[in-house]
Design a protein around this motif. Structure first.
Motif, mmCIF file in Angstrom:
data_model
loop_
_atom_site.group_PDB
_atom_site.id
_atom_site.type_symbol
_atom_site.label_atom_id
_atom_site.label_comp_id
_atom_site.label_asym_id
_atom_site.label_seq_id
_atom_site.Cartn_x
_atom_site.Cartn_y
_atom_site.Cartn_z
ATOM 1 N N ILE A 177 0.854 -1.176 0.000
ATOM 2 C CA ILE A 177 0.000 0.000 0.000
ATOM 3 C C ILE A 177 0.896 1.233 0.000
ATOM 4 N N LYS A 196 -1.189 5.271 2.526
ATOM 5 C CA LYS A 196 -2.014 4.807 3.640
ATOM 6 C C LYS A 196 -2.233 5.971 4.599
ATOM 7 N N ASP A 206 -7.401 0.066 10.361
ATOM 8 C CA ASP A 206 -6.902 -1.281 10.067
ATOM 9 C C ASP A 206 -8.015 -2.261 9.711
ATOM 10 N N TRP A 256 -9.042 -1.511 6.211
ATOM 11 C CA TRP A 256 -8.032 -2.015 5.275
ATOM 12 C C TRP A 256 -8.178 -3.519 5.097
#
Length: 149
Positions: free
Chosen positions: A5, A8, A14, A17
């Protein structure tokens, strides 16, 4: 499958993601994303994962066009070009745009490169970005849009 990635820094947590990675893997498995091609994917974030910030302002977000008198031109990060920025807060949205590519390297390892993932509608690259394939369309879009500072 390995993920890399690059950007970010758009307020995606998280758990969000993890959802994005699973969606990409599922779509690759189903053949919905082609190998060795850049993909642009719009994903709705499930309610249990909350919202993501969107820094876009202008008609794509149902706002009036953003006037030049409202913006500050400033380079963001390590970019060589300047973006139209406005002193307005981000807004929370339930969807993201993912732009990336996938390929198999010479060792047979599968990779997914995520160039960017951000909340809000798909927006063109800055017209001065050397990788922009349609600077005229980008110039028209960005003439009435701006990003939160």
């Amino acid at each position: 499958m390995e993920f890399k990635i690059y950007h970010k820094d758009h307020g995606i947590n998280d758990d969000q993601w993890a959802f994005v990675r699973l969606e990409i893997m599922s779509r690759l498995y189903k053949g919905m994303i082609r190998s060795d091609k850049v993909f642009k994917l719009s994903l709705e974030i499930p309610n249990y994962l909350g919202t993501v910030p969107c820094g876009l302002h202008g008609p794509a977000m149902m706002d009036d066009p953003i006037l030049d008198s409202e913006v500050t031109m400033k380079a963001r990060g390590d970019r060589e070009w300047k973006d139209r920025l406005i002193d307005r807060p981000t807004r929370e949205v339930k969807y993201v745009q993912v732009i990336g590519s996938n390929f198999t390297d010479s060792d047979g390892k599968n990779w997914v490169l995520i160039f960017t993932c951000y909340g809000g509608p798909l927006a063109p690259q800055n017209p001065d970005d050397p990788s922009n394939e349609d600077p005229d369309a980008a110039r028209a879009f960005w003439s009435e849009h701006a990003l939160s500072m």
